[in-house]
Each structure stands twice: as structure tokens, then as C-alpha cells.
Design a protein around this motif. Sequence first.
Motif, mmCIF file in Angstrom:
data_model
loop_
_atom_site.group_PDB
_atom_site.id
_atom_site.type_symbol
_atom_site.label_atom_id
_atom_site.label_comp_id
_atom_site.label_asym_id
_atom_site.label_seq_id
_atom_site.Cartn_x
_atom_site.Cartn_y
_atom_site.Cartn_z
ATOM 1 N N VAL A 109 0.833 -1.193 0.000
ATOM 2 C CA VAL A 109 0.000 0.000 0.000
ATOM 3 C C VAL A 109 0.873 1.250 0.000
ATOM 4 O O VAL A 109 0.630 2.202 -0.724
ATOM 5 C CB VAL A 109 -0.941 -0.002 1.237
ATOM 6 N N ASN A 110 1.927 1.248 0.823
ATOM 7 C CA ASN A 110 2.829 2.396 0.877
ATOM 8 C C ASN A 110 3.529 2.621 -0.453
ATOM 9 O O ASN A 110 3.744 3.756 -0.861
ATOM 10 C CB ASN A 110 3.861 2.203 1.994
ATOM 11 N N ALA A 111 3.895 1.535 -1.117
ATOM 12 C CA ALA A 111 4.583 1.666 -2.394
ATOM 13 C C ALA A 111 3.689 2.320 -3.438
ATOM 14 O O ALA A 111 4.169 3.025 -4.324
ATOM 15 C CB ALA A 111 5.047 0.292 -2.889
ATOM 16 N N ALA A 112 2.392 2.100 -3.352
ATOM 17 C CA ALA A 112 1.474 2.716 -4.303
ATOM 18 C C ALA A 112 1.404 4.225 -4.096
ATOM 19 O O ALA A 112 1.200 4.982 -5.051
ATOM 20 C CB ALA A 112 0.077 2.105 -4.163
ATOM 21 N N ILE A 113 1.575 4.642 -2.857
ATOM 22 C CA ILE A 113 1.501 6.077 -2.550
ATOM 23 C C ILE A 113 2.864 6.728 -2.709
ATOM 24 O O ILE A 113 3.012 7.732 -3.403
ATOM 25 C CB ILE A 113 0.960 6.281 -1.117
ATOM 26 N N VAL A 114 3.864 6.157 -2.046
ATOM 27 C CA VAL A 114 5.256 6.617 -2.141
ATOM 28 C C VAL A 114 6.116 5.392 -2.380
ATOM 29 O O VAL A 114 6.069 4.450 -1.579
ATOM 30 C CB VAL A 114 5.701 7.325 -0.838
ATOM 31 N N PRO A 115 6.856 5.285 -3.456
ATOM 32 C CA PRO A 115 7.208 6.357 -4.392
ATOM 33 C C PRO A 115 6.400 6.380 -5.686
ATOM 34 O O PRO A 115 6.654 7.227 -6.529
ATOM 35 C CB PRO A 115 8.657 6.012 -4.726
ATOM 36 N N LEU A 116 5.433 5.451 -5.857
ATOM 37 C CA LEU A 116 4.770 5.363 -7.153
ATOM 38 C C LEU A 116 3.895 6.581 -7.435
ATOM 39 O O LEU A 116 4.042 7.260 -8.457
ATOM 40 C CB LEU A 116 3.946 4.079 -7.239
ATOM 41 N N GLY A 117 2.958 6.863 -6.525
ATOM 42 C CA GLY A 117 2.079 8.015 -6.733
ATOM 43 C C GLY A 117 2.860 9.310 -6.801
ATOM 44 O O GLY A 117 2.662 10.140 -7.680
ATOM 45 N N THR A 118 3.751 9.466 -5.842
ATOM 46 C CA THR A 118 4.677 10.597 -5.808
ATOM 47 C C THR A 118 5.966 10.131 -5.144
ATOM 48 O O THR A 118 5.890 9.380 -4.162
ATOM 49 C CB THR A 118 4.075 11.798 -5.053
ATOM 50 N N PRO A 119 7.139 10.426 -5.665
ATOM 51 C CA PRO A 119 7.422 11.397 -6.738
ATOM 52 C C PRO A 119 7.589 10.793 -8.130
ATOM 53 O O PRO A 119 8.044 11.498 -9.018
ATOM 54 C CB PRO A 119 8.755 11.988 -6.280
ATOM 55 N N LEU A 120 7.236 9.499 -8.325
ATOM 56 C CA LEU A 120 7.484 8.904 -9.636
ATOM 57 C C LEU A 120 6.487 9.420 -10.679
ATOM 58 O O LEU A 120 6.878 9.931 -11.726
ATOM 59 C CB LEU A 120 7.413 7.384 -9.552
ATOM 60 N N LEU A 121 5.188 9.283 -10.399
ATOM 61 C CA LEU A 121 4.181 9.791 -11.340
ATOM 62 C C LEU A 121 4.022 11.301 -11.181
ATOM 63 O O LEU A 121 4.160 12.061 -12.136
ATOM 64 C CB LEU A 121 2.843 9.077 -11.118
ATOM 65 N N ALA A 122 3.691 11.721 -9.976
ATOM 66 C CA ALA A 122 3.563 13.158 -9.705
ATOM 67 C C ALA A 122 4.924 13.679 -9.274
ATOM 68 O O ALA A 122 5.137 14.040 -8.111
ATOM 69 C CB ALA A 122 2.515 13.409 -8.626
ATOM 70 N N GLY A 123 5.857 13.706 -10.200
ATOM 71 C CA GLY A 123 7.211 14.157 -9.909
ATOM 72 C C GLY A 123 7.391 15.644 -10.156
ATOM 73 O O GLY A 123 6.459 16.337 -10.569
ATOM 74 N N PRO A 124 8.601 16.132 -9.916
ATOM 75 C CA PRO A 124 8.873 17.559 -10.108
ATOM 76 C C PRO A 124 8.564 18.036 -11.522
ATOM 77 O O PRO A 124 8.047 19.138 -11.704
ATOM 78 C CB PRO A 124 10.371 17.679 -9.807
ATOM 79 N N GLY A 125 8.865 17.204 -12.530
ATOM 80 C CA GLY A 125 8.613 17.611 -13.913
ATOM 81 C C GLY A 125 7.142 17.861 -14.184
ATOM 82 O O GLY A 125 6.756 18.887 -14.750
ATOM 83 N N ALA A 126 6.299 16.903 -13.778
ATOM 84 C CA ALA A 126 4.862 17.040 -13.992
ATOM 85 C C ALA A 126 4.289 18.189 -13.178
ATOM 86 O O ALA A 126 3.422 18.938 -13.647
ATOM 87 C CB ALA A 126 4.158 15.734 -13.642
ATOM 88 N N ILE A 127 4.768 18.336 -11.948
ATOM 89 C CA ILE A 127 4.269 19.411 -11.076
ATOM 90 C C ILE A 127 4.619 20.782 -11.650
ATOM 91 O O ILE A 127 3.765 21.669 -11.761
ATOM 92 C CB ILE A 127 4.845 19.260 -9.652
ATOM 93 N N VAL A 128 5.884 20.942 -12.024
ATOM 94 C CA VAL A 128 6.328 22.234 -12.561
ATOM 95 C C VAL A 128 5.620 22.555 -13.869
ATOM 96 O O VAL A 128 5.175 23.688 -14.094
ATOM 97 C CB VAL A 128 7.854 22.246 -12.748
ATOM 98 N N ALA A 129 5.484 21.562 -14.755
ATOM 99 C CA ALA A 129 4.823 21.792 -16.041
ATOM 100 C C ALA A 129 3.381 22.245 -15.842
ATOM 101 O O ALA A 129 2.913 23.183 -16.496
ATOM 102 C CB ALA A 129 4.856 20.517 -16.884
#
Length: 207
Positions: A109-129
Motif C-alpha cells: 500500500v505504501n509503495a502505491a503512494i510513495v514512491p509510485l504516486g509521488t514522486p514517480l508519477l507526480a514528480g517535479p517535472g509534472a508538477i512544474v509543467a
Amino acid sequence: MSAVFDARLFSEVFITLFVIMDPPGAVPIFLALTSTMTRAQRNKASRQAVLVALGVIAAFAIFGQQLLAYMHISLPALQASGGLLLLLVAMELLTGKMEEPSPSGAKGVNAAIVPLGTPLLAGPGAIVATMVFVQSSDGTAGDWSSIALALLAVHVCLFLAMRFANVVHRILGDSGTILISRIAGLLLAAIAVQLVADAVIEFVATA
């Protein structure tokens, strides 16, 4: 129709975020992080990861600039922290720690939230864009709806990619999944190092 929807802006946001978040590229990493889960747990993890990523990016789109300014956090600092977190996960994938069984299931469950949900999917690139698109828009209802729909469409693609990862898992089998885990760990380590390197370059440029 043009007053409530901007097709050009929608396509720009969708293509940009699709390239950054890379739904097909998320499949091997998703399989690696959920290798010890059952099919039902993996399906649940895909939903959690997408919802977390959508929530994080939406929150930063609306409140991101104010939040970072209030806490005196720069975008390079956010990028570097995300890279370091991904590097730790990459080391676990490369050493096989992610494949150790977890009886409680909490690890999955934790892996789905961190790091998969963030910062892998919702990472700095996607956030900044996303923040850049929001700040450069006219603030009209049409721009907001176009950005929101594009953001939602990209996350639907992410969900579909991870939802059908079960098919990939059945084809590869356990041995194939372990091999994919090692490759994913190597790729994830490269992504993490690149994030940290970009952050250092930005720190030096703005010093």
C-alpha cells in the motif's frame, strides 16, 4: 464551445504531461514495486497511485506557488528531494529488497503512494509543467477546464497502463518479473541521478 474549452491548450497540456509521466514506461516500475502483491492488491495499488498523483498535481496547480513560497522551498530543492527518494527505491529494486514478502500487505500500500504516486508519477517535472500552464493561462473558465480535462485524461492513460500490467505479469511469469524489476531499478536510478543533477545545475545557475 470555445468559451468553455480550448482544444489547443488541451492538446498542449496533454502531450506535455503524457511525455513527462510516460504511462507505458511506468508499467515495468509498477510491476517491480508490486511484485509481491496479489492481482487484487495490484489493481488497488494502481487506483491508489493514480489518485495520489492526480491529487498532488492538482493541489500544486492550485496552491503550489503559494505553498513553496510560504515554506521558502525552491523548485530545485523539491526536485533534488524527489531524486534522492527515487534513488533509495532504485537501490531496493536492484538488491531485491522489494521482493521480500510483507505479510501485513502494508508495504504494498505504501509503495502505491510513495514512491509510485509521488514522486514517480507526480514528480517535479509534472508538477512544474502543470504550474507553468496554470500561471501562463488567462484564468478563464475555458483555460481551467481545458487544463483540468487534459490532466484527467493523462491520469486515465496511466491507470489503464497499470491496470493491464496484470496481463504483462502473467506473460512474463515470476522470473521475467524479477528481471524487469532489476531493469526498472537501473532505469529508476538513472532518473533519480538526472533529477538531482538538474537540481544542482539549477542551484548553481541561480546562486
